[in-house]
Write a protein that holds these residues in place. Structure first.
Motif, PDB file in Angstrom:
ATOM      1  N   LEU A 110       0.833  -1.207   0.000  1.00 29.18           N
ATOM      2  CA  LEU A 110       0.000   0.000   0.000  1.00 29.18           C
ATOM      3  C   LEU A 110       0.866   1.255   0.000  1.00 29.18           C
ATOM      4  O   LEU A 110       0.585   2.228  -0.725  1.00 29.18           O
ATOM      5  N   VAL A 111       1.929   1.239   0.794  1.00 31.25           N
ATOM      6  CA  VAL A 111       2.834   2.405   0.820  1.00 31.25           C
ATOM      7  C   VAL A 111       3.462   2.621  -0.564  1.00 31.25           C
ATOM      8  O   VAL A 111       3.549   3.764  -1.063  1.00 31.25           O
ATOM      9  N   LEU A 112       3.853   1.535  -1.197  1.00 38.42           N
ATOM     10  CA  LEU A 112       4.442   1.662  -2.538  1.00 38.42           C
ATOM     11  C   LEU A 112       3.424   2.167  -3.550  1.00 38.42           C
ATOM     12  O   LEU A 112       3.754   2.924  -4.484  1.00 38.42           O
ATOM     13  N   ALA A 113       2.155   1.750  -3.403  1.00 38.03           N
ATOM     14  CA  ALA A 113       1.126   2.207  -4.343  1.00 38.03           C
ATOM     15  C   ALA A 113       0.843   3.692  -4.167  1.00 38.03           C
ATOM     16  O   ALA A 113       0.717   4.446  -5.169  1.00 38.03           O
ATOM     17  N   LEU A 114       0.746   4.126  -2.905  1.00 37.09           N
ATOM     18  CA  LEU A 114       0.401   5.534  -2.668  1.00 37.09           C
ATOM     19  C   LEU A 114       1.557   6.474  -3.024  1.00 37.09           C
ATOM     20  O   LEU A 114       1.347   7.673  -3.260  1.00 37.09           O
ATOM     21  N   TYR A 120       7.581   4.622  -9.200  1.00 39.27           N
ATOM     22  CA  TYR A 120       6.901   3.917 -10.282  1.00 39.27           C
ATOM     23  C   TYR A 120       7.088   2.392 -10.214  1.00 39.27           C
ATOM     24  O   TYR A 120       7.214   1.722 -11.221  1.00 39.27           O
ATOM     25  N   LEU A 121       7.098   1.901  -8.974  1.00 35.17           N
ATOM     26  CA  LEU A 121       7.179   0.452  -8.795  1.00 35.17           C
ATOM     27  C   LEU A 121       5.806  -0.197  -8.818  1.00 35.17           C
ATOM     28  O   LEU A 121       5.684  -1.408  -9.034  1.00 35.17           O
ATOM     29  N   TRP A 122       4.793   0.599  -8.566  1.00 30.09           N
ATOM     30  CA  TRP A 122       3.426   0.047  -8.578  1.00 30.09           C
ATOM     31  C   TRP A 122       2.891   0.052 -10.011  1.00 30.09           C
ATOM     32  O   TRP A 122       2.462  -0.973 -10.501  1.00 30.09           O
ATOM     33  N   TRP A 123       2.862   1.251 -10.577  1.00 25.73           N
ATOM     34  CA  TRP A 123       2.518   1.378 -11.998  1.00 25.73           C
ATOM     35  C   TRP A 123       3.724   1.994 -12.699  1.00 25.73           C
ATOM     36  O   TRP A 123       4.147   3.118 -12.388  1.00 25.73           O
ATOM     37  N   ALA A 124       4.251   1.292 -13.656  1.00 22.86           N
ATOM     38  CA  ALA A 124       5.422   1.838 -14.374  1.00 22.86           C
ATOM     39  C   ALA A 124       5.025   3.008 -15.259  1.00 22.86           C
ATOM     40  O   ALA A 124       5.731   4.016 -15.354  1.00 22.86           O
ATOM     41  N   VAL A 139      -2.611   1.500 -17.572  1.00 26.99           N
ATOM     42  CA  VAL A 139      -1.376   1.427 -16.791  1.00 26.99           C
ATOM     43  C   VAL A 139      -0.562   0.217 -17.196  1.00 26.99           C
ATOM     44  O   VAL A 139      -1.088  -0.762 -17.740  1.00 26.99           O
ATOM     45  N   THR A 140       0.731   0.358 -16.908  1.00 23.97           N
ATOM     46  CA  THR A 140       1.647  -0.785 -17.012  1.00 23.97           C
ATOM     47  C   THR A 140       2.038  -1.155 -15.596  1.00 23.97           C
ATOM     48  O   THR A 140       2.632  -0.357 -14.864  1.00 23.97           O
ATOM     49  N   ARG A 141       1.691  -2.369 -15.167  1.00 27.90           N
ATOM     50  CA  ARG A 141       1.869  -2.777 -13.777  1.00 27.90           C
ATOM     51  C   ARG A 141       3.334  -3.072 -13.490  1.00 27.90           C
ATOM     52  O   ARG A 141       4.007  -3.743 -14.244  1.00 27.90           O
ATOM     53  N   GLY A 142       3.762  -2.560 -12.321  1.00 31.16           N
ATOM     54  CA  GLY A 142       5.152  -2.727 -11.924  1.00 31.16           C
ATOM     55  C   GLY A 142       5.345  -3.909 -10.982  1.00 31.16           C
ATOM     56  O   GLY A 142       4.403  -4.621 -10.623  1.00 31.16           O
TER      57      GLY A 142
END
Length: 763
Positions: A110-114, A120-124, A139-142
């Motif tokens: 969650l921290v990485l997503a927010l 850009y590790l969640w969505w590249a 989106v491109t998923r990370g």
């Protein structure tokens, strides 16, 4: 405006999920309540944020709400796993730190997503997508997203495995709702996998929030419908199923929330579905239905005492305990059912044994105390009827020589029956005598007899159905018959056979004992009468002989020579000895007949002893014996009869003189001993052997002297002394050493102080 329908597609589940979350929060104290609340809140958040992202027409707003919805997304996998653990019973096997730790990887995600704009590790990459009726993001998923996805699916897969195993292990009554929970877990997993694999819904959007809502709604339905948060989880059914008792958990509405495999069998109810149905309806077909429905319809506020229901062939014990949550809220009740048929049968058998022992004991006491046959048999008949198992008891005595039975007793619940004192003869008596010749009790039911049978006619006329015949036998001969009758059909059992056989033996033994006692009493009365008559008839001529001897010795008929005088002296002495023997026999016969009357009063012992010594002094001097008296100056009065006490002491002193050695002595002494005064007669004679010291006080017992000479007399003197002293409330005995003399003693009770004070006050 075109996006409003799509907004509502997600907003409505969000609102409903929030409401369900609030409802589950109210049940958070039950196992599984907290993770279910958290799951519903996460679904509501995800759907709400998704609806807001659709409603927002700006790229920045859509991005914001799309990232914020991950707050709910990351909670889904761990929450489903916790729900599966709680439902299957594995909750307490997992440590608390581990239950909380499963959220840590998702919190990192969650921290990485927010903070995706920083790394850009969640969505590249993130771009606007205008191919839908509303603004959306392409989106491109990370790697962080795929880490979250794998972890979430691992949690979901573990939960599905746990639920699948619980469904497989569940007994039939639980399989239905176990499969519902498994289906609820599979729905969102299948939908999300399809979406990630490229399958599109008509509005070209992620269906996972909707599927999660459907899944949660199905779980809520299963939970609410079957009260899963109220009951022990399925894995605990191994423990519950192992219980020998039936266990039923009811919710606050009386619906079955949990039941083990033994309860239906114990209740005698066969139903395919139990869970979620009212127990009062399910037990309607039970053999105990009416009683159970009355018990279940009663408001239970405290644990009930065990209630036993018995339908004749089975007995169950039912307990109901109210169930409350940690907050003290009444949530239902626990019904425990136990099969107590064996216990009831054991208690009934024990009660029958106790009743039988009580009956035998009462009959035995009556038999031991009875002294007359008629009263004994009447008492026994009343005792048997009073026990309540038999309505009529008849006892007849048999005269086999004449083939007749005299009915001595005929007792019914209403009193004396019409057969009492009747004499049965002819075919009826012959039939009864023939039946008891085998020596065993026989139970005869009216249905087993033919119409012409005399027994059938008699039973029918008396309104009876069963007759139990018990032979009264003595030394292989039938002396009587015991008949037990009732208006209800009876069955012969080994216990009943043993009981009536024991009763028959008691009655037979009592009858024989009473007959023997009556014979002994009759013989004793004849003996006593004979002794009294003979004694009386012998005294008359013997008195004449003594009188004529005295006349001759006084010279009334002329002077006599010394030789004749000596001969007449011997005749008189022999006559006096014979007179004393006759007096002893007459005295003993009066005692045996109960005709001895004795008045006990305070007497002076010293005066009686002095009087006896004066009377016996000539006899002592004649044998050259010293007669001594040793009495203290202050000797208390004793309760006695003066004449009879004097008679006893004369007998003891006479024996001491008779059995003393030449130039010996006889001593009469007395001394107080607490509440008694002991009077002793001591001699220096031949003594008495230890084996004879008790026997000499029995009737007609005599001992030989050391020189072998036989003691003259009939052996009644000391027996009479013992009876007289006993009548006066005292004791008599002897202490002796062969060759050194004997000491006979009498212990008499001292006059009480209260009696002395009363006499002085009266004076």
């Amino acid at each position: 405006m075109a996006a409003i329908p799509f907004v509502m597609i997600y907003l409505i589940p969000a609102i409903i999920s929030a409401g369900l979350a609030i409802m589950m929060w109210q049940n958070r104290y039950y196992r599984g309540g907290r993770p279910f609340t958290l799951l519903l809140a996460a679904i509501a958040w995800w759907n709400a944020c998704h609806a807001l992202s659709i409603a927002d027409t700006t790229f920045e707003g859509t991005l914001f709400w799309s990232l914020l919805q991950n707050v709910g997304i990351v909670m889904i996998g761990p929450c489903w796993l916790l729900i599966a653990l709680a439902y299957s019973g594995e909750w307490w096997r997992v440590p608390r730190w581990l239950r909380r730790g499963i959220f840590v990887p998702e919190l990192i995600s969650l921290v990485l997503a927010l903070t995706n704009n920083l790394h850009y590790l969640w969505w590249a990459t993130v771009e606007a997508d205008t191919s839908r009726p509303f603004l959306w993001l392409s989106v491109t998923r990370g790697p962080a997203f795929w880490f979250h996805t794998v972890y979430a699916y691992v949690c979901l897969a573990i939960g599905i495995i746990v639920l699948a195993r619980a469904s497989w292990q569940a007994p039939p009554v639980h399989r239905y709702h176990a499969r519902l929970m498994l289906t609820a877990a599979l729905i969102p997993a299948a939908g999300n996998i399809a979406f990630l694999g490229g399958l599109k819904v008509p509005w070209n959007d992620d269906p996972t929030p909707i599927l999660l809502f459907i899944s949660a709604a199905l779980g809520i339905y299963t939970t609410m419908r079957y009260r899963l948060y109220d009951l022990a989880p399925l894995a605990e059914q191994e423990v519950i199923a192992g219980l020998p008792d039936g266990l039923i958990v009811l919710d606050s509405r009386g619906l079955v929330a949990e039941i083990n495999q033994h309860a239906p069998r114990l209740l005698g109810v066969h139903s395919d579905r139990w869970i979620g149905r009212p127990l009062t309806q399910l037990v309607a077909s039970s053999p105990f239905g009416r009683d159970l429905q009355h018990l279940l319809n009663t408001t239970i506020t405290a644990p009930t005492r065990p209630v036993i229901f018995d339908n004749g062939s089975q007995a169950i014990e039912v307990r109901i305990r109210p169930l409350q949550s940690a907050a003290g809220i009444a949530t239902g009740s626990l019904v425990l059912v136990r099969d107590v048929s064996e216990r009831m049968r054991a208690e009934q058998e024990r009660a029958r044994h106790i009743a039988a022992l009580r009956l035998i004991n009462a009959i035995a006491r009556s038999a031991n105390n009875a002294q007359e046959t008629g009263s004994l048999l009447n008492t026994i008949a009343r005792i048997i009827v009073r026990e309540g198992h038999w309505e009529r008891v008849s006892i007849g005595l048999i005269d086999e020589s004449q083939q007749r039975i005299t009915v001595v007793v005929d007792h019914t619940t209403h009193g004396t029956g019409q057969l009492q004192n009747e004499i049965m003869s002819g075919a009826a008596a012959a039939t009864l005598i023939q039946r008891i010749q085998q020596g065993r009790p026989e139970l005869i039911n009216l249905a087993e007899l033919t119409e012409e049978d005399p027994l059938a006619i008699g039973l029918r006329q008396a309104g009876l159905q069963s007759l139990l015949l018990v032979p009264l036998r003595h030394e292989h001969y039938a002396t009587g018959i015991l008949g037990l009758a009732t208006s209800a059909p009876k069955t012969m059992t080994p216990t009943l056979s043993e009981l009536v056989t024991a009763i028959g033996e008691l009655i037979t033994d009592a009858i024989i004992r009473i007959r023997l006692y009556e014979q002994v009493q009759r013989a004793d009365r004849l003996k006593t009468g004979f002794l009294a008559t003979v004694s009386h008839e012998l005294r008359t001529p013997l008195t004449s002989i003594i009188g004529y001897t005295d006349m001759l010795r006084r010279g009334v008929l002329g002077e006599l020579s010394p030789e004749v005088q000596e001969t007449l002296g011997y005749m008189k002495q022999s006559s006096l000895n014979l007179m004393r023997l006759i007096s002893d026999i007459l005295e003993f016969s009066r005692m045996e007949a109960g005709q001895l009357e004795m008045e006990v009063e305070p007497v002076e012992v010293s005066a009686i002893i002095q009087n006896v010594a004066g009377q016996m002094l000539p006899q002592a001097r004649e044998r050259n014996l010293a007669l001594l008296v040793n009495i203290p100056s202050e000797l208390p009065k004793v309760m006695a009869n003066a004449g009879r006490l004097e008679q006893v002491l004369i007998n003891l002193v006479s024996n001491a003189i008779k059995f003393n050695r030449p130039d010996g002595r006889v001593e009469i002494c007395a001394e107080p001993r607490g509440e008694w005064v002991r009077i002793c007669v001591k001699d220096t004679g031949v003594g008495i052997a230890p084996d004879d010291q008790e026997r000499i006080f029995e009737e007609f017992q005599r001992v030989r002297q050391p020189n072998g000479q036989k003691v003259h007399g009939v052996g009644l003197g000391l027996a009479i002394c013992r009876r007289l002293i006993t009548y006066m409330g005292g004791n008599i005995g002897v202490e002796s050493t062969p060759g050194e003399g004997s000491t006979f003693f009498c212990d008499l009770p001292v006059v009480s102080i209260s009696r002395i004070v009363g006499e002085r006050a009266g004076a």
